[in-house]
Design an enzyme around this catalytic site. Structure first.
Site, short mmCIF file in Angstrom:
data_model
loop_
_atom_site.label_atom_id
_atom_site.label_comp_id
_atom_site.label_asym_id
_atom_site.label_seq_id
_atom_site.Cartn_x
_atom_site.Cartn_y
_atom_site.Cartn_z
N GLY A 45 -4.80 37.22 10.67
CA GLY A 45 -4.44 36.74 12.01
C GLY A 45 -3.15 37.27 12.60
O GLY A 45 -3.06 37.46 13.81
N ASP A 103 0.16 33.81 12.85
CA ASP A 103 -0.18 33.70 14.27
C ASP A 103 -0.11 32.26 14.76
O ASP A 103 0.30 32.01 15.88
CB ASP A 103 -1.56 34.33 14.56
CG ASP A 103 -2.67 33.78 13.68
OD1 ASP A 103 -2.38 33.02 12.73
OD2 ASP A 103 -3.85 34.10 13.94
N ASP A 106 -1.73 25.28 12.69
CA ASP A 106 -2.70 24.34 13.24
C ASP A 106 -2.62 23.07 12.39
O ASP A 106 -1.73 22.25 12.59
CB ASP A 106 -4.07 25.04 13.17
CG ASP A 106 -5.17 24.31 13.92
OD1 ASP A 106 -5.18 23.07 13.88
OD2 ASP A 106 -6.04 24.96 14.52
N THR A 107 -3.49 22.93 11.39
CA THR A 107 -3.31 21.81 10.45
C THR A 107 -2.04 22.01 9.63
O THR A 107 -1.49 21.08 9.08
CB THR A 107 -4.49 21.72 9.46
OG1 THR A 107 -4.49 22.89 8.62
CG2 THR A 107 -5.82 21.60 10.19
N ASN A 109 -1.97 23.62 6.89
CA ASN A 109 -2.31 23.79 5.47
C ASN A 109 -1.96 25.19 4.99
O ASN A 109 -1.47 25.36 3.87
CB ASN A 109 -3.81 23.52 5.25
CG ASN A 109 -4.14 22.04 5.30
OD1 ASN A 109 -3.46 21.23 4.69
ND2 ASN A 109 -5.17 21.69 6.05
N ASP A 162 -9.24 35.38 16.09
CA ASP A 162 -10.63 35.85 16.08
C ASP A 162 -11.62 34.80 16.54
O ASP A 162 -11.35 33.60 16.51
CB ASP A 162 -11.02 36.30 14.67
CG ASP A 162 -11.17 35.12 13.71
OD1 ASP A 162 -10.20 34.33 13.58
OD2 ASP A 162 -12.26 34.97 13.13
N ARG A 168 -10.20 40.25 17.94
CA ARG A 168 -8.78 40.24 17.56
C ARG A 168 -8.00 41.29 18.35
O ARG A 168 -6.79 41.16 18.52
CB ARG A 168 -8.63 40.54 16.06
CG ARG A 168 -9.19 39.47 15.14
CD ARG A 168 -8.76 39.75 13.70
NE ARG A 168 -9.56 39.07 12.70
CZ ARG A 168 -9.25 37.89 12.17
NH1 ARG A 168 -8.17 37.25 12.54
NH2 ARG A 168 -10.02 37.34 11.25
C1 PRP Z 1 -6.07 31.08 10.68
C2 PRP Z 1 -4.77 31.48 11.34
C3 PRP Z 1 -3.74 30.86 10.43
C4 PRP Z 1 -4.42 29.60 9.91
C5 PRP Z 1 -3.89 28.41 10.65
O1 PRP Z 1 -6.33 31.98 9.65
O2 PRP Z 1 -4.65 32.89 11.36
O3 PRP Z 1 -3.45 31.71 9.34
O4 PRP Z 1 -5.83 29.78 10.18
O5 PRP Z 1 -4.61 27.25 10.36
P1 PRP Z 1 -4.05 26.01 9.57
O6 PRP Z 1 -2.67 25.72 10.10
O7 PRP Z 1 -5.03 24.92 9.91
O8 PRP Z 1 -4.04 26.34 8.13
P2 PRP Z 1 -7.73 32.11 8.91
O9 PRP Z 1 -7.65 31.41 7.60
O10 PRP Z 1 -8.84 31.68 9.84
O11 PRP Z 1 -7.88 33.65 8.60
P3 PRP Z 1 -7.48 34.92 9.51
O12 PRP Z 1 -5.99 34.94 9.57
O13 PRP Z 1 -8.03 36.07 8.73
O14 PRP Z 1 -8.11 34.75 10.87
MG MG Z 2 -4.60 33.46 9.27
#
Ligand code: PRP
Ligand code: MG
Length: 181
Positions: A45, A103, A106-107, A109, A162, A168
């Site tokens: 991301g 990037d 969100d949660t 985690n 994405d 992306r």
């Molecule tokens: C997405 C984003 C963050 C994460 C945030 O990555 O890029 O890394 O989720 O979410 P959270 O705060 O709820 O953990 P993802 O795991 O979808 O993979 P990507 O970066 O390859 O898109």
């Molecule tokens: Mg990510």
């Protein structure tokens, strides 16, 4: 679900992103000019945000390394289970002031998992930077040290974000809303 059949609107255009990332870069330069900065970019991301951010940090000796994490897969909701799919390639980071770049929080985690993971490697210092923050979605306590924009709970795509691993490369961030009837 087909993104082409949904309504969308631009949330952050290229100018707005450039201006804010420039400000973040200047702030980070100010804070790290006398430190030993190692940026850890979370893939996939953050690859576009991080590429632009590092070019706005006027510290020529900074280093960049990468980690691949995954929590969402192709889903729109976080699974909550964060996997480190690829770790950083530096074995000793004890001399570095680490800044983890992602990037979005969100949660949170992902960030909390990565902060714990990197802390165990005993960096000299450890801070976090996200382009977007969605504090209303938190499942775990987390406040980023640097944040581009705080946003409401909206589904964002483009500029690294994405939709089923596509879009992306769109140079701005857009918000996908309901499906068109
Ligand atoms: C997405 C984003 C963050 C994460 C945030 O990555 O890029 O890394 O989720 O979410 P959270 O705060 O709820 O953990 P993802 O795991 O979808 O993979 P990507 O970066 O390859 O898109
Ligand atoms: Mg990510």
């Amino acid at each position: 679900m087909d993104i082409e059949k949904r309504k969308w609107e631009i949330m952050f255009d290229e100018t707005k992103l450039r201006e804010r990332i420039n400000e973040l870069g200047e702030q980070i330069k100010f804070d790290y000019i006398d430190k030993n900065l190692l940026i850890i970019s979370l893939l996939k991301g953050s690859f576009i945000f991080c590429a632009d951010l590092v070019r706005c940090i006027d510290i020529k000796t900074l280093r960049v390394n990468f980690m691949t994490t995954s929590s969402y897969g192709d889903a729109e909701e976080s699974s909550g289970k964060v996997k480190v799919q690829a770790d950083i390639t530096l074995s000793d980071i004890s001399d570095y002031d680490v800044l983890i770049v992602d990037d979005i929080a969100d949660t949170a985690n992902t960030m909390v998992h990565v902060v714990n993971h990197i802390s165990k490697k005993n960096p000299k210092s450890l801070k976090t930077c996200v382009l977007l923050d969605k504090p209303s979605r938190r499942e775990v306590e987390f406040v980023p040290d640097y944040c581009g924009f705080e946003i409401e709970d909206k589904f964002v795509v483009g500029y690294g974000f994405d939709f089923q691993d596509r879009y992306r490369n769109v140079p701005y961030i857009f918000n996908v809303t309901e499906e068109l009837k």
